[in-house]
Design a protein around this motif. Structure first.
Motif, PDB file in Angstrom:
ATOM      1  N   GLU A 231      62.610  14.183  17.076  1.00  0.00           N
ATOM      2  CA  GLU A 231      61.613  13.147  17.352  1.00  0.00           C
ATOM      3  C   GLU A 231      60.642  13.064  16.181  1.00  0.00           C
ATOM      4  OE1 GLU A 231      59.707  13.792  21.060  1.00  0.00           O
ATOM      5  OE2 GLU A 231      61.496  13.356  22.262  1.00  0.00           O
ATOM      6  N   PRO A 232      60.258  11.846  15.782  1.00  0.00           N
ATOM      7  CA  PRO A 232      59.402  11.693  14.605  1.00  0.00           C
ATOM      8  C   PRO A 232      58.127  12.522  14.650  1.00  0.00           C
ATOM      9  CG  PRO A 232      60.299   9.572  15.247  1.00  0.00           C
ATOM     10  CD  PRO A 232      60.701  10.544  16.316  1.00  0.00           C
ATOM     11  N   GLU A 233      57.500  12.662  15.824  1.00  0.00           N
ATOM     12  CA  GLU A 233      56.262  13.442  15.883  1.00  0.00           C
ATOM     13  C   GLU A 233      56.518  14.894  15.495  1.00  0.00           C
ATOM     14  OE1 GLU A 233      53.483  15.227  19.332  1.00  0.00           O
ATOM     15  OE2 GLU A 233      53.399  13.024  19.200  1.00  0.00           O
ATOM     16  N   ASN A 234      57.630  15.456  15.961  1.00  0.00           N
ATOM     17  CA  ASN A 234      57.950  16.838  15.623  1.00  0.00           C
ATOM     18  C   ASN A 234      58.225  16.994  14.131  1.00  0.00           C
ATOM     19  OD1 ASN A 234      57.821  17.215  18.390  1.00  0.00           O
ATOM     20  ND2 ASN A 234      60.047  17.219  18.665  1.00  0.00           N
ATOM     21  N   LEU A 235      59.055  16.100  13.594  1.00  0.00           N
ATOM     22  CA  LEU A 235      59.403  16.187  12.182  1.00  0.00           C
ATOM     23  C   LEU A 235      58.175  16.000  11.296  1.00  0.00           C
ATOM     24  CD1 LEU A 235      62.729  14.109  12.076  1.00  0.00           C
ATOM     25  CD2 LEU A 235      62.469  16.595  12.194  1.00  0.00           C
ATOM     26  N   LEU A 236      57.306  15.056  11.666  1.00  0.00           N
ATOM     27  CA  LEU A 236      56.128  14.792  10.847  1.00  0.00           C
ATOM     28  C   LEU A 236      55.175  15.979  10.876  1.00  0.00           C
ATOM     29  CD1 LEU A 236      54.566  12.888   9.045  1.00  0.00           C
ATOM     30  CD2 LEU A 236      53.565  11.839  11.097  1.00  0.00           C
ATOM     31  N   TRP A 237      55.015  16.613  12.047  1.00  0.00           N
ATOM     32  CA  TRP A 237      54.122  17.764  12.128  1.00  0.00           C
ATOM     33  C   TRP A 237      54.603  18.893  11.213  1.00  0.00           C
ATOM     34  CZ3 TRP A 237      49.444  19.198  13.546  1.00  0.00           C
ATOM     35  CH2 TRP A 237      49.173  20.563  13.609  1.00  0.00           C
TER      36      TRP A 237
ATOM     37  N   TYR B  34      45.195  12.420   9.749  1.00  0.00           N
ATOM     38  CA  TYR B  34      46.322  12.791  10.586  1.00  0.00           C
ATOM     39  C   TYR B  34      46.003  14.043  11.400  1.00  0.00           C
ATOM     40  CZ  TYR B  34      50.734  15.061  11.782  1.00  0.00           C
ATOM     41  OH  TYR B  34      51.738  15.719  12.459  1.00  0.00           O
ATOM     42  N   TYR B  35      45.426  15.050  10.758  1.00  0.00           N
ATOM     43  CA  TYR B  35      45.116  16.285  11.476  1.00  0.00           C
ATOM     44  C   TYR B  35      44.012  16.071  12.521  1.00  0.00           C
ATOM     45  CZ  TYR B  35      48.208  19.381   8.948  1.00  0.00           C
ATOM     46  OH  TYR B  35      49.326  20.007   8.463  1.00  0.00           O
ATOM     47  N   GLU B  36      43.061  15.232  12.236  1.00  0.00           N
ATOM     48  CA  GLU B  36      42.032  14.919  13.230  1.00  0.00           C
ATOM     49  C   GLU B  36      42.654  14.268  14.460  1.00  0.00           C
ATOM     50  OE1 GLU B  36      38.747  15.544  13.485  1.00  0.00           O
ATOM     51  OE2 GLU B  36      39.033  16.839  11.732  1.00  0.00           O
ATOM     52  N   GLU B  37      43.640  13.421  14.227  1.00  0.00           N
ATOM     53  CA  GLU B  37      44.319  12.747  15.339  1.00  0.00           C
ATOM     54  C   GLU B  37      45.171  13.713  16.148  1.00  0.00           C
ATOM     55  OE1 GLU B  37      47.812   9.350  15.975  1.00  0.00           O
ATOM     56  OE2 GLU B  37      46.732   9.472  14.070  1.00  0.00           O
ATOM     57  N   MET B  38      45.758  14.699  15.482  1.00  0.00           N
ATOM     58  CA  MET B  38      46.681  15.618  16.152  1.00  0.00           C
ATOM     59  C   MET B  38      45.986  16.764  16.877  1.00  0.00           C
ATOM     60  SD  MET B  38      49.803  14.604  15.940  1.00  0.00           S
ATOM     61  CE  MET B  38      50.650  16.126  16.418  1.00  0.00           C
TER      62      MET B  38
END
Length: 279
Positions: free
Chosen positions: A107-113, A169-173
């Motif tokens: 899943e894109p969220e996993n790969l991007l993290w 990105y990190y603030e969002e995650m």
């Protein structure tokens, strides 16, 4: 015919950053940071030998080789390792123990993290160690690494392309992440790894290395692990990284760098003679 330099090449910030020996710290930092995304950690733990001490070193070796080829390999070599990784990920799923759902590993969220954990870690260690990088070069490194993200199947257009975008990105995650049980187990193993007999000296050094790695994490990440998160740890980590980096600079280049890094430095000097003369 021009030489195939792969994804990056002479003059790239990636070649400037990735070859430094101090990036061993960056690699371990990435693993501990990546573990704070529960689905990524669950998927890894459920589909690999991560929790099996007898096989963990083989898996680490494969990861190191993947990063090496991605950084220095030819385009064909990069495509081969990328295709292998994408094929493996496409067949794997994970189980969400809270919701009971089955999710895809790719899943894109996993790969991007996972991708951003590497980018942030390598850049942070380089900057704090004293690798000479301008703010523009720091942004360029993040931008160049979008090519690395594409190797594992991400759309480069959806990957942060600057330090500012990475911070956003990190603030969002952050509301989505925490140290799950498996992440805490992985952290404990960093301090007391099970190693082959021939690598026993590494086991003796592990607590010191782990202490430094953990101290380089962002304060919010250390708090998630229930660890001290004050400016004192930041100062100690930065001072230690600078000392390590300066210490490596007195080692002759033929011993300081890997063969790939030596080649990259030679090609960069040949491509940018003015820069080499000034250094």
């Amino acid at each position: 015919m021009s030489e195939d330099y792969g994804l990056f090449g002479p003059g790239s910030v990636t070649w400037k950053v990735m070859g430094e020996p101090v990036q061993m710290v960056g690699g371990f930092r990435a693993l501990i940071l990546q573990a704070l995304h529960p689905p990524s950690m669950w998927g890894t733990a459920q589909n690999s030998e991560l929790m099996d001490p007898r096989a963990a070193w083989a898996r680490l070796g494969r990861t190191i080789e993947f990063v090496r080829v991605r950084t220095y390999g030819t385009l064909d070599e990069v495509e081969r390792v990328g295709r292998r990784v994408r094929n493996v990920h496409s067949r794997l799923t994970g189980f969400h123990p809270v919701t009971g759902e089955i999710f895809r590993i790719d899943e894109p969220e996993n790969l991007l993290w996972v991708h951003m954990g590497e980018v942030d870690s390598y850049l942070d260690i380089a900057l704090r160690s004293g690798v000479p990088l301008t703010p523009e070069e720091a942004d360029a490194f993040v931008d160049e690494q979008r090519r690395s993200g594409a190797v594992v199947g991400l759309d480069p257009a959806g990957i942060p392309a600057s330090v500012g975008e990475m911070r956003a990105y990190y603030e969002e995650m952050r509301p989505k992440i925490y140290a799950c049980k498996e992440a805490r187990q992985g952290l404990r193993r960093l301090y007391n790894p099970s190693v082959p007999r021939r690598m026993l000296p590494l086991k003796l050094a592990a607590p010191s290395i782990a202490t430094l790695v953990v101290a380089t994490l962002p304060r919010w990440a250390r708090r998630m692990y229930g660890l001290p998160a004050t400016p004192l740890e930041d100062l100690w980590a930065t001072t230690t990284l600078k000392a390590l980096y300066r210490g490596t600079q007195i080692v002759p280049e033929q011993w300081r760098y890997s063969p790939d890094a030596r080649r990259a430095r030679r090609l960069t000097r040949e491509a940018t003679p003015d820069l080499a003369a000034a250094s």
